[in-house]
Write a protein that holds these residues in place. Structure first.
Motif, short mmCIF file in Angstrom:
data_model
loop_
_atom_site.label_atom_id
_atom_site.label_comp_id
_atom_site.label_asym_id
_atom_site.label_seq_id
_atom_site.Cartn_x
_atom_site.Cartn_y
_atom_site.Cartn_z
N GLY A 103 0.82 -1.23 0.08
CA GLY A 103 -0.08 -0.09 -0.08
C GLY A 103 0.89 1.24 0.24
O GLY A 103 1.85 1.33 -0.73
N GLU A 104 0.42 2.15 0.90
CA GLU A 104 1.20 3.37 0.92
C GLU A 104 1.43 3.90 2.38
O GLU A 104 0.53 3.46 3.31
CB GLU A 104 0.62 4.50 0.34
CG GLU A 104 0.39 4.42 -1.34
CD GLU A 104 -0.47 5.60 -1.88
OE1 GLU A 104 0.35 6.58 -2.38
OE2 GLU A 104 -1.64 5.39 -1.80
N GLY A 105 2.57 4.61 2.90
CA GLY A 105 2.69 4.66 4.12
C GLY A 105 3.89 5.77 4.64
O GLY A 105 4.64 5.33 5.37
N GLY A 106 3.92 6.77 3.79
CA GLY A 106 4.97 7.59 4.07
C GLY A 106 6.58 6.78 3.53
O GLY A 106 6.91 7.08 2.53
N THR A 107 7.22 6.31 4.42
CA THR A 107 8.37 5.44 3.93
C THR A 107 8.27 3.87 3.95
O THR A 107 9.25 3.25 3.57
CB THR A 107 9.28 5.69 5.30
OG1 THR A 107 8.90 5.13 6.40
CG2 THR A 107 9.81 7.45 5.52
N ASP A 108 6.82 3.64 3.84
CA ASP A 108 6.67 2.24 3.50
C ASP A 108 5.73 1.98 2.28
O ASP A 108 4.65 2.54 2.52
CB ASP A 108 6.40 1.50 4.67
CG ASP A 108 7.36 1.27 5.93
OD1 ASP A 108 8.50 0.91 5.74
OD2 ASP A 108 7.16 2.04 6.83
N SER A 109 5.92 1.13 1.47
CA SER A 109 5.04 0.23 0.56
C SER A 109 4.72 -1.09 0.59
O SER A 109 3.81 -1.38 -0.01
CB SER A 109 5.33 0.84 -0.80
OG SER A 109 6.60 0.11 -1.24
N ILE A 110 5.55 -1.53 1.59
CA ILE A 110 5.29 -2.85 1.87
C ILE A 110 5.70 -3.04 3.27
O ILE A 110 6.35 -2.57 4.16
CB ILE A 110 6.36 -3.97 1.12
CG1 ILE A 110 6.27 -3.56 -0.36
CG2 ILE A 110 6.48 -5.43 1.48
CD1 ILE A 110 7.41 -4.46 -1.31
N ALA A 111 4.50 -4.27 4.03
CA ALA A 111 4.64 -4.29 5.19
C ALA A 111 4.46 -5.79 5.60
O ALA A 111 3.69 -6.68 4.80
CB ALA A 111 3.71 -3.62 6.15
N THR A 112 5.22 -6.19 6.94
CA THR A 112 4.91 -7.59 6.98
C THR A 112 4.43 -8.00 8.52
O THR A 112 4.58 -7.09 9.24
CB THR A 112 6.40 -8.55 6.70
OG1 THR A 112 7.11 -8.06 7.51
CG2 THR A 112 6.73 -8.43 5.41
N SER A 113 3.97 -9.19 8.53
CA SER A 113 3.57 -9.54 10.09
C SER A 113 3.28 -10.85 10.23
O SER A 113 3.12 -11.76 9.32
CB SER A 113 2.29 -8.89 10.37
OG SER A 113 1.49 -9.38 11.66
N PRO A 114 3.76 -11.44 11.45
CA PRO A 114 3.82 -13.01 11.55
C PRO A 114 2.30 -13.36 12.09
O PRO A 114 1.95 -14.70 11.87
CB PRO A 114 4.60 -13.10 12.76
CG PRO A 114 4.48 -11.96 13.41
CD PRO A 114 4.50 -10.78 12.49
N ASP A 115 1.43 -12.52 12.46
CA ASP A 115 0.34 -12.96 13.02
C ASP A 115 -0.98 -12.12 12.48
O ASP A 115 -2.08 -12.19 12.86
CB ASP A 115 0.14 -12.66 14.45
CG ASP A 115 0.51 -11.32 14.93
OD1 ASP A 115 0.79 -10.36 14.28
OD2 ASP A 115 0.86 -11.24 16.06
N GLY A 116 -0.85 -11.09 11.50
CA GLY A 116 -1.84 -10.25 10.86
C GLY A 116 -2.03 -9.12 11.83
O GLY A 116 -3.05 -8.15 11.62
N ILE A 117 -1.47 -9.11 12.99
CA ILE A 117 -1.75 -8.12 14.06
C ILE A 117 -0.88 -6.96 14.33
O ILE A 117 -1.12 -5.75 14.32
CB ILE A 117 -2.10 -8.65 15.34
CG1 ILE A 117 -3.31 -9.90 15.36
CG2 ILE A 117 -2.26 -7.67 16.73
CD1 ILE A 117 -3.26 -10.85 16.42
N THR A 118 0.43 -7.29 14.40
CA THR A 118 1.45 -6.42 14.58
C THR A 118 2.33 -6.25 13.40
O THR A 118 2.85 -7.52 13.08
CB THR A 118 2.39 -6.79 15.68
OG1 THR A 118 1.77 -6.49 16.91
CG2 THR A 118 3.62 -5.63 16.00
#
Length: 298
Positions: free
Chosen positions: A148-163
């Motif tokens: 998506g979009e987020g200032g300095t991030d266009s990709i994010a990851t999570s082990p649980d979908g929560i954090t």
């Protein structure tokens, strides 16, 4: 690859005048959603309207279907009878299942939300993204990936979908689609400042842009699906803001295996491909020309 146009000429209630947002396959049924209702099909060619609910995105895990509209949601345990849900996202873009957790994303004050009880209740996730356009869970990596979009991030990851943890934006300014083919993750999006419209990763953490993908493949990647080791990307063959179409461009590009070699498939659609989905044999495309097409081999 061959493409077959499937005109929506009022077949079982489908119409060229209706904008259809998303189509998904759960192993038994196709379900198609629009602003005016939900439709189901066993073949992808003949459709039956099963609900008048307005839905933008949906996903089925073989047990339950969950569909998300503007500030509303519905769910169904058979694809026919639908009930209202509690999920609310202003502009929903994606919803997926990990085996234990549902995660939905979109453009909202809370762009990623999750449920651990089949959509009975939803909670806000902690995300570095300010908008989320697509999600995938990779079982072998035990990892969620969101774009998506987020200032300095266009990709994010999570082990649980929560954090969630941001993975930067050095490959894509904005991410619009992401998939896994069993060997490699592929993310697509807008690479105006990076020259990449396609990026790949084997672990979801470190990403590499596909060289010259904005100039030789698609200027902007809108959607991506995997079928076996095949990868299909749909997008724009020209910069929409520039308004100049290229007769030698592509709206569809494909790759096999590790995503190192890509092939342009020309302009089977003269306008951009907005969304893609697939089952074991076919890929279904939606373009802004508002018809569906399929490939009978990827």
């Amino acid at each position: 690859i061959t493409f077959t146009d499937i005109p929506l000429l009022s077949v079982n209630g489908l119409s060229d005048s209706t904008e259809y947002h998303s189509v998904s396959w759960d192993g038994t049924y196709w379900v198609l959603v629009s602003e005016t209702g939900i439709y189901s099909s066993e073949t992808g060619l003949e459709w039956t309207k099963v609900s008048s609910s307005s839905v933008r995105v949906l996903f089925g895990n073989g047990k339950v279907w969950i569909g998300v509209g503007k500030n509303s949601s519905v769910r169904s345990f058979d694809g026919v009878e639908w009930e209202s849900g509690s999920l609310s996202i202003s502009d929903p873009k994606a919803i997926k299942w990990s085996g234990t957790t549902w995660v939905a994303g979109g453009i909202d004050t809370n762009p990623i939300q999750y449920s651990t009880n089949d959509g009975s209740s939803w909670s806000n996730a902690s995300s570095p993204l300010t908008s989320c356009y697509d999600l995938v869970f990779v079982d072998s990596l035990s990892l969620w990936i969101a774009v998506g979009e987020g200032g300095t991030d266009s990709i994010a990851t999570s082990p649980d979908g929560i954090t969630w943890t941001g993975r930067g934006n050095s490959t894509l300014d904005a991410g619009y689609g992401v998939t896994w083919n069993g060997e490699v993750l592929v993310a697509v999006g807008d690479g105006t400042s990076t020259t990449f419209s396609i990026a790949t990763s084997t672990d979801g953490i470190a990403w590499s842009g596909v060289t010259n993908s904005t100039t030789t493949l698609v200027v902007i990647g809108r959607s991506v699906v995997a079928n076996g080791d095949s990868i299909v990307v749909g997008g724009d063959d020209h910069d929409i803001t520039g308004g100049v179409a290229s007769s030698t461009g592509n709206t569809v590009v494909t790759s096999l295996g590790n995503g190192s070699v890509w092939t342009g498939r020309g302009l089977p659609f003269t306008s951009s491909v907005q969304s893609l989905t697939s089952n074991e044999t076919n890929a279904y495309f939606e373009s802004s020309e508002t018809y569906y097409s399929q490939t009978n081999q990827l």
